[in-house]
Structure formats: structure tokens, C-alpha cells
Design a protein around this motif. Structure first.
Motif, mmCIF file in Angstrom:
data_model
loop_
_atom_site.group_PDB
_atom_site.id
_atom_site.type_symbol
_atom_site.label_atom_id
_atom_site.label_comp_id
_atom_site.label_asym_id
_atom_site.label_seq_id
_atom_site.Cartn_x
_atom_site.Cartn_y
_atom_site.Cartn_z
ATOM 1 N N LYS A 30 0.945 -1.231 -0.011
ATOM 2 C CA LYS A 30 -0.010 0.108 -0.028
ATOM 3 C C LYS A 30 0.960 1.140 0.052
ATOM 4 O O LYS A 30 1.914 1.305 0.740
ATOM 5 N N PRO A 31 0.470 2.285 -0.937
ATOM 6 C CA PRO A 31 1.446 3.507 -1.053
ATOM 7 C C PRO A 31 1.392 4.266 0.388
ATOM 8 O O PRO A 31 0.258 4.257 1.071
ATOM 9 N N PHE A 32 2.286 5.076 0.734
ATOM 10 C CA PHE A 32 2.215 5.744 1.764
ATOM 11 C C PHE A 32 3.323 7.122 1.584
ATOM 12 O O PHE A 32 4.044 6.940 0.610
ATOM 13 N N ASP A 33 3.203 8.069 2.402
ATOM 14 C CA ASP A 33 3.859 9.392 2.356
ATOM 15 C C ASP A 33 5.089 9.323 3.315
ATOM 16 O O ASP A 33 4.918 8.778 4.397
ATOM 17 N N ILE A 34 6.216 9.741 2.940
ATOM 18 C CA ILE A 34 7.229 9.969 3.819
ATOM 19 C C ILE A 34 7.547 11.569 3.812
ATOM 20 O O ILE A 34 7.658 12.325 2.811
ATOM 21 N N VAL A 35 7.623 12.020 5.286
ATOM 22 C CA VAL A 35 7.940 13.451 5.629
ATOM 23 C C VAL A 35 9.082 13.532 6.583
ATOM 24 O O VAL A 35 9.049 12.602 7.551
ATOM 25 N N LEU A 36 9.844 14.437 6.325
ATOM 26 C CA LEU A 36 11.086 14.746 7.305
ATOM 27 C C LEU A 36 10.961 16.112 7.499
ATOM 28 O O LEU A 36 11.211 16.978 6.499
ATOM 29 N N ASP A 37 10.739 16.540 8.761
ATOM 30 C CA ASP A 37 10.767 17.663 9.263
ATOM 31 C C ASP A 37 12.125 17.963 10.105
ATOM 32 O O ASP A 37 12.429 17.246 10.699
ATOM 33 N N GLY A 38 12.556 19.429 9.996
ATOM 34 C CA GLY A 38 13.657 19.929 10.845
ATOM 35 C C GLY A 38 15.247 19.608 10.312
ATOM 36 O O GLY A 38 16.033 19.713 10.762
ATOM 37 N N ALA A 39 15.073 19.162 9.158
ATOM 38 C CA ALA A 39 16.374 19.147 8.070
ATOM 39 C C ALA A 39 16.302 20.529 7.470
ATOM 40 O O ALA A 39 16.501 20.436 6.270
ATOM 41 N N ASP A 40 16.518 21.495 8.058
ATOM 42 C CA ASP A 40 16.507 22.664 7.394
ATOM 43 C C ASP A 40 17.839 22.913 6.668
ATOM 44 O O ASP A 40 17.553 23.301 5.324
ATOM 45 N N GLY A 41 18.941 22.750 7.006
ATOM 46 C CA GLY A 41 20.271 22.934 6.289
ATOM 47 C C GLY A 41 20.505 21.811 5.300
ATOM 48 O O GLY A 41 21.332 21.835 4.458
ATOM 49 N N ALA A 42 19.690 20.832 5.084
ATOM 50 C CA ALA A 42 20.033 19.747 4.374
ATOM 51 C C ALA A 42 19.710 20.373 2.884
ATOM 52 O O ALA A 42 19.170 20.920 2.496
ATOM 53 N N ARG A 43 20.663 19.559 2.048
ATOM 54 C CA ARG A 43 20.761 19.659 0.468
ATOM 55 C C ARG A 43 20.330 18.702 -0.418
ATOM 56 O O ARG A 43 19.625 18.818 -1.320
ATOM 57 N N GLU A 44 20.498 17.505 0.264
ATOM 58 C CA GLU A 44 19.977 16.338 -0.427
ATOM 59 C C GLU A 44 19.437 15.267 0.695
ATOM 60 O O GLU A 44 20.140 14.809 1.667
ATOM 61 N N VAL A 45 18.344 14.720 0.453
ATOM 62 C CA VAL A 45 17.799 13.661 1.355
ATOM 63 C C VAL A 45 16.847 12.777 0.412
ATOM 64 O O VAL A 45 16.225 12.539 -0.412
ATOM 65 N N SER A 46 17.394 11.283 0.947
ATOM 66 C CA SER A 46 16.818 10.310 0.344
ATOM 67 C C SER A 46 16.563 9.018 1.355
ATOM 68 O O SER A 46 16.963 8.955 2.359
ATOM 69 N N VAL A 47 15.473 8.051 0.905
ATOM 70 C CA VAL A 47 15.139 7.092 1.932
ATOM 71 C C VAL A 47 15.130 5.901 1.003
ATOM 72 O O VAL A 47 14.728 5.837 -0.033
ATOM 73 N N SER A 48 15.791 4.778 1.563
ATOM 74 C CA SER A 48 15.735 3.368 0.808
ATOM 75 C C SER A 48 15.395 2.401 2.259
ATOM 76 O O SER A 48 15.532 2.714 3.151
ATOM 77 N N PHE A 49 14.746 1.221 1.687
ATOM 78 C CA PHE A 49 14.439 0.501 2.450
ATOM 79 C C PHE A 49 15.343 -1.081 2.503
ATOM 80 O O PHE A 49 15.524 -1.252 1.341
ATOM 81 N N SER A 50 15.406 -1.643 3.431
ATOM 82 C CA SER A 50 16.237 -2.873 3.718
ATOM 83 C C SER A 50 15.790 -3.663 4.601
ATOM 84 O O SER A 50 14.762 -3.256 5.436
ATOM 85 N N MET A 51 16.479 -4.876 4.687
ATOM 86 C CA MET A 51 15.965 -5.929 5.928
ATOM 87 C C MET A 51 17.518 -6.698 6.087
ATOM 88 O O MET A 51 18.430 -6.802 5.277
ATOM 89 N N ARG A 52 17.539 -6.956 7.493
ATOM 90 C CA ARG A 52 18.814 -7.493 7.885
ATOM 91 C C ARG A 52 18.947 -8.977 7.125
ATOM 92 O O ARG A 52 18.047 -9.515 7.151
ATOM 93 N N ASP A 53 20.148 -8.874 6.563
ATOM 94 C CA ASP A 53 20.600 -10.257 5.758
ATOM 95 C C ASP A 53 19.702 -10.629 4.519
ATOM 96 O O ASP A 53 19.548 -11.794 4.246
ATOM 97 N N MET A 54 19.198 -9.468 4.046
ATOM 98 C CA MET A 54 18.382 -9.852 2.876
ATOM 99 C C MET A 54 18.680 -8.624 1.934
ATOM 100 O O MET A 54 18.579 -7.463 2.068
ATOM 101 N N ASP A 55 18.903 -8.785 0.731
ATOM 102 C CA ASP A 55 18.897 -7.937 -0.588
ATOM 103 C C ASP A 55 17.598 -7.607 -1.044
ATOM 104 O O ASP A 55 16.936 -8.482 -1.247
ATOM 105 N N MET A 56 17.222 -6.107 -0.739
ATOM 106 C CA MET A 56 16.054 -5.628 -1.218
ATOM 107 C C MET A 56 15.954 -4.953 -2.740
ATOM 108 O O MET A 56 14.848 -4.739 -3.045
ATOM 109 N N GLY A 57 17.014 -4.841 -3.332
ATOM 110 C CA GLY A 57 17.237 -4.397 -4.544
ATOM 111 C C GLY A 57 17.489 -2.963 -4.418
ATOM 112 O O GLY A 57 17.393 -2.358 -3.274
ATOM 113 N N PHE A 58 17.303 -2.109 -5.727
ATOM 114 C CA PHE A 58 17.523 -0.789 -5.435
ATOM 115 C C PHE A 58 16.053 -0.140 -5.348
ATOM 116 O O PHE A 58 15.146 -0.384 -6.111
ATOM 117 N N ASN A 59 15.919 0.518 -4.107
ATOM 118 C CA ASN A 59 14.722 1.194 -3.999
ATOM 119 C C ASN A 59 14.542 2.549 -3.316
ATOM 120 O O ASN A 59 13.937 2.811 -2.256
#
Length: 179
Positions: free
Chosen positions: A103-132
Motif C-alpha cells: 500500500k502506498p504511503f508518504d514520507i515526511v522529514l521535518d527539521g532538516a533545514d540545512g540539508a541539501r539532499e535527502v533520500s530514503v531506501s528500505f532494507s532488511m537484515r541479511d536480505m538484499d531488497m534491490g534498488f529502492n
């Protein structure tokens, strides 16, 4: 008349025959022909195998080099990702609605005012989840967000995900569960 060589003239031999003609082993000639042909074909296979091994060695070296250049992730204490998780530095990561499988959801990051680049990827311990990786965009209010994000599918029916949040090259690992 040639001396030392047997002569064959219309089915009769010369009277002065010094050497008897050797019997021809047809099976040996065929075997030799097939052996040479097989070695030529195997030569192509051996060349292909050596090239594949060289390619694999270069790929492994490149992966090792790439892995060495990746920043180490800082583990964030377990928290309720729907309510918000505070990252080192004060930024708050939140999923709205709570992350769910398929199911789709939204990601929100507040308080990273000085950041120039932000990204999120998902993983699991001991498992390759591919490029995401999902790149977050800054809105007019200074919040970073990404819409319609989906978790990668786990074929082992596990639910223990980790959101790897990269803020200007620093990576924070936020563990969470999704059902």
C-alpha cells in the motif's frame, strides 16, 4: 622408376618394391580429425570462460570499492514511525499513513533545514531488497517529502524493515515493522 617408393600402376606393382605400403587406419584419421575439431570448439569455450571469469573479477572489485565508499549507517532507537522518529540532529521522520505492505504511503522529514539532499531506501537484515531509493523533495515550508512510496516486496513474509535515511551523505537506519 623411382627408387625407394612403391609404385602403383593400374593395379599392378612394380617388380622392385622396397617398401610395403602401410595400411591406412581410417578410424585413427577420423579420431584425429574429430579431436582437432573438438579442441577448436573447446578453445572458443575456454576463451569465453576466461572472459566471464575476468568480468566477474572486475565486477566483484567494483562492488567492493563501491561498498567501501558507502557511509556507515547510524542506528536509531526503535520508535513509532507513524508518530515520528527523531534522528540525530533533531530531524523527525514520519510515514503517513503508517507503512503497510503493498500500500502506498508518504514520507515526511521535518527539521532538516540545512540539508541539501535527502533520500530514503528500505532494507532488511541479511536480505538484499534491490534498488529502492526514493529522493525526497523540499516544499515551500522547508519540509522534505516523497509521495506514493511503496515498500519492496519480501518473498519470505518478513515484516522487519529498516528505513535508511540519507541526509547529505550521513545515513541513519530507522527500524520499523510493516504489516
Amino acid at each position: 622408376m623411382l627408387i625407394g617408393r612403391p609404385l602403383f600402376l593400374a593395379g599392378r606393382h612394380c617388380s622392385r618394391k622396397r617398401f610395403a605400403p602401410r595400411p591406412v587406419n581410417v578410424a585413427a584419421i577420423i579420431a584425429l580429425f574429430l579431436w582437432r575439431r573438438m579442441m577448436r570448439a573447446q578453445g572458443k569455450w575456454i576463451t569465453a570462460a576466461v572472459l566471464l571469469l575476468a568480468f566477474a573479477a572486475v565486477k566483484l572489485a567494483a562492488l567492493h570499492w563501491w561498498a567501501q565508499r558507502q557511509p556507515a549507517a547510524v542506528e536509531v532507537a526503535a520508535c513509532d514511525i507513524a508518530a515520528g522518529c527523531t534522528l540525530p540532529g533533531g530531524a523527525v521522520l514520519r510515514f503517513a499513513p503508517a507503512a503497510a505492505l503493498q500500500k502506498p504511503f508518504d514520507i515526511v522529514l521535518d527539521g532538516a533545514d540545512g540539508a541539501r539532499e535527502v533520500s530514503v531506501s528500505f532494507s532488511m537484515r541479511d536480505m538484499d531488497m534491490g534498488f529502492n531509493r526514493y529522493d525526497l523533495r523540499r516544499d515551500a515550508a522547508g519540509r522534505w517529502s516523497a509521495a506514493n512510496v511503496r515498500l519492496p516486496l519480501c518473498t519470505e513474509a518478513r515484516h522487519d524493515f529498516s528505513a535508511d535515511v540519507a541526509v547529505d551523505g550521513k545515513v541513519y537506519s530507522v527500524p520499523f515493522s510493516a504489516y
